[in-house]
Design a protein around this motif. Structure first.
Motif, short mmCIF file in Angstrom:
data_model
loop_
_atom_site.label_atom_id
_atom_site.label_comp_id
_atom_site.label_asym_id
_atom_site.label_seq_id
_atom_site.Cartn_x
_atom_site.Cartn_y
_atom_site.Cartn_z
N PRO A 1 3.76 3.67 7.83
CA PRO A 1 2.88 3.97 8.96
C PRO A 1 1.56 4.56 8.46
CG PRO A 1 5.09 4.67 9.47
CD PRO A 1 5.12 4.24 8.03
N VAL A 2 0.47 4.21 9.15
CA VAL A 2 -0.86 4.61 8.68
C VAL A 2 -1.12 6.10 8.99
CG1 VAL A 2 -1.73 2.28 8.98
CG2 VAL A 2 -2.01 3.94 10.84
N THR A 3 -2.00 6.70 8.19
CA THR A 3 -2.27 8.14 8.34
C THR A 3 -3.76 8.47 8.14
OG1 THR A 3 -1.68 8.47 6.01
CG2 THR A 3 0.05 8.86 7.62
N GLY A 4 -4.63 7.63 8.68
CA GLY A 4 -6.07 7.88 8.51
C GLY A 4 -6.61 8.91 9.48
N GLY A 5 -7.93 9.01 9.52
CA GLY A 5 -8.60 9.88 10.47
C GLY A 5 -8.74 11.30 10.01
N PHE B 1 -5.26 3.08 6.91
CA PHE B 1 -5.60 4.12 5.91
C PHE B 1 -4.34 4.91 5.60
CE2 PHE B 1 -9.57 3.59 8.33
CZ PHE B 1 -10.51 3.47 7.32
N TRP B 2 -4.21 5.37 4.36
CA TRP B 2 -3.08 6.22 3.98
C TRP B 2 -3.61 7.40 3.16
CZ3 TRP B 2 -3.27 0.94 3.69
CH2 TRP B 2 -2.43 0.28 4.58
N LYS B 3 -3.10 8.60 3.50
CA LYS B 3 -3.55 9.81 2.82
C LYS B 3 -2.49 10.30 1.85
CE LYS B 3 -6.26 11.96 6.51
NZ LYS B 3 -5.79 12.20 7.87
N LEU C 1 -7.38 5.14 16.14
CA LEU C 1 -7.62 5.07 14.69
C LEU C 1 -6.46 5.68 13.89
CD1 LEU C 1 -11.05 5.88 13.10
CD2 LEU C 1 -8.99 6.75 12.06
N LYS C 2 -5.94 6.79 14.44
CA LYS C 2 -4.84 7.49 13.75
C LYS C 2 -3.58 6.64 13.63
CE LYS C 2 -5.98 11.92 13.01
NZ LYS C 2 -5.62 12.64 11.78
N PHE D 1 0.83 -1.21 0.00
CA PHE D 1 0.00 0.00 0.00
C PHE D 1 0.86 1.26 0.00
CE2 PHE D 1 -2.57 -3.37 1.75
CZ PHE D 1 -3.74 -3.22 1.01
N SER D 2 0.19 2.37 -0.37
CA SER D 2 0.81 3.70 -0.35
C SER D 2 2.09 3.72 -1.20
CB SER D 2 1.03 4.10 1.12
OG SER D 2 1.57 5.37 1.24
N PHE E 1 -1.43 -6.53 12.81
CA PHE E 1 -0.11 -5.89 12.83
C PHE E 1 0.92 -6.81 13.48
CE2 PHE E 1 -2.61 -2.02 12.27
CZ PHE E 1 -1.81 -1.31 11.41
N VAL F 1 -3.49 2.83 14.21
CA VAL F 1 -3.58 1.40 13.92
C VAL F 1 -4.68 1.01 12.91
CG1 VAL F 1 -2.50 0.66 16.06
CG2 VAL F 1 -4.98 0.89 15.99
N ALA F 2 -5.31 1.99 12.27
CA ALA F 2 -6.28 1.64 11.22
C ALA F 2 -5.60 1.83 9.87
CB ALA F 2 -7.52 2.53 11.34
N LEU G 1 -7.61 9.00 -0.18
CA LEU G 1 -7.51 8.06 0.93
C LEU G 1 -7.54 6.62 0.44
CD1 LEU G 1 -9.35 10.25 3.30
CD2 LEU G 1 -7.92 8.47 4.27
N GLU G 2 -6.44 5.92 0.72
CA GLU G 2 -6.33 4.52 0.35
C GLU G 2 -6.52 3.68 1.61
OE1 GLU G 2 -3.15 1.89 -2.20
OE2 GLU G 2 -2.37 3.30 -0.77
N HIS G 3 -6.99 2.47 1.47
CA HIS G 3 -7.07 1.60 2.65
C HIS G 3 -6.82 0.15 2.25
CE1 HIS G 3 -11.38 -0.15 2.58
NE2 HIS G 3 -11.16 0.36 1.41
N TYR G 4 -6.77 -0.70 3.26
CA TYR G 4 -6.50 -2.13 3.07
C TYR G 4 -7.82 -2.85 3.33
CZ TYR G 4 -3.97 -6.59 4.14
OH TYR G 4 -3.50 -7.88 4.17
#
Lengths: 87, 147
Positions: A83-87, B118-120, B112-113, A10-11, A65, B115-116, B46-49
């Motif tokens: 590393p993830v960057t959601g929210g 998602f990638w921006k 969430l920030k 990903f990414s 993970f 361990v979820a 926004l990408e996700h798995y």
């Protein structure tokens, strides 16, 4: 015994490797995630570049993970991503 | 009751909050994250798995349910191309008392920030594309709940 492992990216890991996923015959002597990355780095320069610094990467085995020392065991899917960057 | 939704389309936060309110309890807390309009940002991608996202979000919600006395949790997270000002995420919690609702809502966002999956990616006016990097402050916020 070697087994089939699905690798998903990903990414920027996906962009730099140039694939979303691939299937790999995981060699017998590869036990951990870190060892698999080393094995791949020996196969292709694209992997060498992306996997060079494991501190910039995160891993999930069958959607949980894990760290680079995690044993792959009979897992079906390994995800490699930053590393993830959601929210 | 835990409700997790990952979708491309926008969500109606009022409707989601009302729906959760039917679970009872005297306190509702909610957080809405939206695309920040600072700098030269045009679009946030926004990408996700997909195979992992719901599992990861549910795990966070279950952890919150174990820590606070909650009647329900709603998490809605969008993926795809989002413009400045658009909603990204909604977290809503419902409890008998405000402290539990507010703390659980804050906890869920902090986790969430980090361990979820998602990638921006930021797409700027001049066409430049940047993957957003993790922020130290987010890591510290998530860790602070465990200290």
């Amino acid at each position: 015994m070697s087994h089939e492992l699905n690798l998903v990216y990903f990414s920027w890991v996906k962009e730099r490797i140039g694939r979303e996923q691939e299937s790999l015959n995981c060699p017998e002597d590869v036990e951990t995630v870190g060892q698999l990355l080393e094995y791949l780095q020996g196969k292709d320069t694209a992997y060498q570049f992306v996997f060079a610094d494991v501190t910039k990467l995160r891993f999930a085995l069958d959607h949980d993970f894990v760290g680079p020392d995690a044993s792959i065991g009979r897992a079906k899917e390994l995800a490699v991503f930053p590393p993830v960057t959601g929210g | 009751m835990i409700s997790i939704t990952v979708q491309e389309s926008d969500f109606d936060s009022g409707l989601e909050i009302k729906r959760l309110a039917t679970r009872g309890g005297g306190a509702m807390s909610s957080f809405i994250g939206q695309v920040r309009g600072d700098g030269k940002l045009v679009v946030l991608e926004l990408e996700h798995y997909p195979a992992m996202t719901e599992k990861a979000l549910r795990k966070i919600a279950v952890q919150a349910s174990n820590q606070w006395n909650l009647h329900g949790i709603t998490i809605v997270h969008r993926v795809g191309r989002l413009k400045v000002g658009e909603q990204i995420v909604l977290v809503c919690t419902c409890s008998d008392h405000r402290q539990a609702a507010i703390e659980a809502c804050s906890y869920i966002m902090d986790q969430l920030k980090t361990v979820a999956p998602f990638w921006k990616k930021e797409i700027l006016q001049n066409g430049t594309e940047n993957w957003v990097e993790e922020r130290q402050s987010d890591l510290e916020a998530a860790k602070s709940w465990r200290d």
